[in-house]
Design a protein around this motif. Structure first.
Motif, PDB file in Angstrom:
ATOM      1  N   VAL A  16       0.844  -1.199   0.000  1.00 10.26           N
ATOM      2  CA  VAL A  16       0.000   0.000   0.000  1.00 10.26           C
ATOM      3  C   VAL A  16       0.879   1.250   0.000  1.00 10.26           C
ATOM      4  O   VAL A  16       0.591   2.219  -0.697  1.00 10.26           O
ATOM      5  CB  VAL A  16      -0.979   0.000   1.195  1.00 10.26           C
ATOM      6  CG1 VAL A  16      -1.635   1.350   1.376  1.00 10.26           C
ATOM      7  CG2 VAL A  16      -2.040  -1.080   0.990  1.00 10.26           C
ATOM      8  N   SER A  19       1.922   2.081  -3.498  1.00  2.00           N
ATOM      9  CA  SER A  19       0.881   2.639  -4.374  1.00  2.00           C
ATOM     10  C   SER A  19       0.279   3.929  -3.825  1.00  2.00           C
ATOM     11  O   SER A  19      -0.214   4.750  -4.592  1.00  2.00           O
ATOM     12  CB  SER A  19      -0.213   1.605  -4.642  1.00  2.00           C
ATOM     13  OG  SER A  19      -0.856   1.235  -3.442  1.00  2.00           O
ATOM     14  N   ASN A  20       0.292   4.127  -2.515  1.00  2.00           N
ATOM     15  CA  ASN A  20      -0.286   5.313  -1.878  1.00  2.00           C
ATOM     16  C   ASN A  20       0.688   5.852  -0.826  1.00  2.00           C
ATOM     17  O   ASN A  20       0.437   5.714   0.374  1.00  2.00           O
ATOM     18  CB  ASN A  20      -1.619   4.963  -1.199  1.00  2.00           C
ATOM     19  CG  ASN A  20      -2.695   4.589  -2.164  1.00  2.00           C
ATOM     20  OD1 ASN A  20      -2.442   3.964  -3.180  1.00  2.00           O
ATOM     21  ND2 ASN A  20      -3.911   4.950  -1.850  1.00  2.00           N
ATOM     22  N   LEU A  25      -2.914   2.736   6.775  1.00  2.00           N
ATOM     23  CA  LEU A  25      -3.842   1.612   6.681  1.00  2.00           C
ATOM     24  C   LEU A  25      -4.865   1.657   7.816  1.00  2.00           C
ATOM     25  O   LEU A  25      -4.514   1.901   8.954  1.00  2.00           O
ATOM     26  CB  LEU A  25      -3.038   0.307   6.748  1.00  2.00           C
ATOM     27  CG  LEU A  25      -3.831  -0.951   6.499  1.00  2.00           C
ATOM     28  CD1 LEU A  25      -3.129  -1.786   5.450  1.00  2.00           C
ATOM     29  CD2 LEU A  25      -3.947  -1.737   7.781  1.00  2.00           C
ATOM     30  N   THR A  28      -7.357  -4.303   6.569  1.00  2.00           N
ATOM     31  CA  THR A  28      -7.127  -5.113   5.379  1.00  2.00           C
ATOM     32  C   THR A  28      -7.603  -6.535   5.643  1.00  2.00           C
ATOM     33  O   THR A  28      -7.562  -7.002   6.785  1.00  2.00           O
ATOM     34  CB  THR A  28      -5.641  -5.112   4.952  1.00  2.00           C
ATOM     35  OG1 THR A  28      -5.519  -5.714   3.665  1.00  2.00           O
ATOM     36  CG2 THR A  28      -4.767  -5.853   5.936  1.00  2.00           C
ATOM     37  N   THR A  57      -8.031  -3.577   1.045  1.00  2.00           N
ATOM     38  CA  THR A  57      -7.487  -2.693   2.067  1.00  2.00           C
ATOM     39  C   THR A  57      -8.188  -1.346   2.024  1.00  2.00           C
ATOM     40  O   THR A  57      -8.398  -0.786   0.957  1.00  2.00           O
ATOM     41  CB  THR A  57      -5.974  -2.469   1.839  1.00  2.00           C
ATOM     42  OG1 THR A  57      -5.329  -3.734   1.789  1.00  2.00           O
ATOM     43  CG2 THR A  57      -5.365  -1.619   2.930  1.00  2.00           C
ATOM     44  N   THR A  59      -7.601   2.445   3.455  1.00  2.00           N
ATOM     45  CA  THR A  59      -6.659   3.355   4.094  1.00  2.00           C
ATOM     46  C   THR A  59      -7.436   4.618   4.459  1.00  2.00           C
ATOM     47  O   THR A  59      -8.641   4.710   4.210  1.00  2.00           O
ATOM     48  CB  THR A  59      -5.501   3.721   3.143  1.00  2.00           C
ATOM     49  OG1 THR A  59      -5.999   4.530   2.083  1.00  2.00           O
ATOM     50  CG2 THR A  59      -4.811   2.476   2.600  1.00  2.00           C
ATOM     51  N   VAL A  64      -7.909   0.051  -1.662  1.00  2.00           N
ATOM     52  CA  VAL A  64      -6.935  -0.553  -2.567  1.00  2.00           C
ATOM     53  C   VAL A  64      -7.153  -2.060  -2.570  1.00  2.00           C
ATOM     54  O   VAL A  64      -7.246  -2.679  -1.514  1.00  2.00           O
ATOM     55  CB  VAL A  64      -5.485  -0.246  -2.122  1.00  2.00           C
ATOM     56  CG1 VAL A  64      -4.482  -0.787  -3.128  1.00  2.00           C
ATOM     57  CG2 VAL A  64      -5.282   1.247  -1.897  1.00  2.00           C
ATOM     58  N   HIS A  66      -5.427  -5.504  -4.022  1.00  2.00           N
ATOM     59  CA  HIS A  66      -4.275  -6.156  -4.648  1.00  2.00           C
ATOM     60  C   HIS A  66      -4.641  -7.599  -4.946  1.00  2.00           C
ATOM     61  O   HIS A  66      -5.369  -8.221  -4.187  1.00  2.00           O
ATOM     62  CB  HIS A  66      -3.073  -6.203  -3.686  1.00  2.00           C
ATOM     63  CG  HIS A  66      -2.421  -4.906  -3.440  1.00  2.00           C
ATOM     64  ND1 HIS A  66      -2.829  -4.046  -2.440  1.00  2.00           N
ATOM     65  CD2 HIS A  66      -1.386  -4.311  -4.056  1.00  2.00           C
ATOM     66  CE1 HIS A  66      -2.055  -2.980  -2.451  1.00  2.00           C
ATOM     67  NE2 HIS A  66      -1.175  -3.109  -3.416  1.00  2.00           N
ATOM     68  N   VAL A  78      -1.891  -4.201  -8.243  1.00  2.00           N
ATOM     69  CA  VAL A  78      -3.069  -3.463  -7.796  1.00  2.00           C
ATOM     70  C   VAL A  78      -4.188  -3.697  -8.808  1.00  2.00           C
ATOM     71  O   VAL A  78      -4.008  -3.485 -10.003  1.00  2.00           O
ATOM     72  CB  VAL A  78      -2.761  -1.951  -7.674  1.00  2.00           C
ATOM     73  CG1 VAL A  78      -4.023  -1.168  -7.359  1.00  2.00           C
ATOM     74  CG2 VAL A  78      -1.707  -1.705  -6.604  1.00  2.00           C
ATOM     75  N   ASN A  81      -7.519   1.098  -7.213  1.00  2.00           N
ATOM     76  CA  ASN A  81      -7.140   2.025  -6.155  1.00  2.00           C
ATOM     77  C   ASN A  81      -8.137   3.170  -6.256  1.00  2.00           C
ATOM     78  O   ASN A  81      -8.048   4.001  -7.148  1.00  2.00           O
ATOM     79  CB  ASN A  81      -5.708   2.506  -6.405  1.00  2.00           C
ATOM     80  CG  ASN A  81      -5.134   3.293  -5.261  1.00  2.00           C
ATOM     81  OD1 ASN A  81      -5.859   3.800  -4.412  1.00  2.00           O
ATOM     82  ND2 ASN A  81      -3.816   3.413  -5.245  1.00  2.00           N
TER      83      ASN A  81
END
Length: 141
Positions: A16, A19-20, A25, A28, A57, A59, A64, A66, A78, A81
């Motif tokens: 995560v 990607s972010n 978080l 998840t 997940t 956040t 997100v 995956h 991913v 998102n």
């Protein structure tokens, strides 16, 4: 596929973060798409090619998803998102069971939601995830 939950969660946090960056978080879960897991187990190896494994997940700023590796359980590519403000209503039809919980997740651009089966060890995390998405958490029991 035996996985240590704490190690898997650590790997998801790292994925995560890639990607972010800077996002924190909230919750998840590890989930399996497809038919009921009991059916999957009954048909064994053949079903391995039918089901897909995911990490869903939430956040502070996004949802997100995956892909998860089938044999190692590591988070992979991913799938989507989505900013949290656009994620209202993507989770529905929550069901609680002794060994497996499930909910439906609407992937962006999909015509209908995908059933995501979540094993009992992830039940508390599922409750937090669904709460963060504004969906009803499964009843405990």
């Amino acid at each position: 596929m035996a996985m240590r939950k704490a190690k898997v969660q650590e790997q998801v946090v790292q994925a995560v973060a890639r990607s972010n960056p800077g996002d924190r978080l909230v919750a998840t879960v590890h989930g399996i798409s497809g038919p009921a897991p009991q059916l999957t187990m009954a048909f064994g190896f053949i079903m391995l090619f039918v089901v897909k494994y995911y990490f869903v997940t939430v956040t502070e700023r996004a949802v997100v998803v995956h892909r998860a590796a089938k044999f190692t359980g590591r988070p992979g590519d991913v799938v989507f998102n989505l900013p949290r403000e656009q994620a209202h209503g993507i989770a529905s039809e929550v069901r609680h069971g002794r060994q497996w919980n499930s909910f439906r997740l609407l992937f962006p651009g999909a015509a209908k939601p995908t059933r995501i089966n979540v094993a009992a060890p992830w039940a508390n995390d599922l409750g937090r995830l669904l709460s963060a998405l504004g969906a009803a958490a499964p009843a405990s029991g």
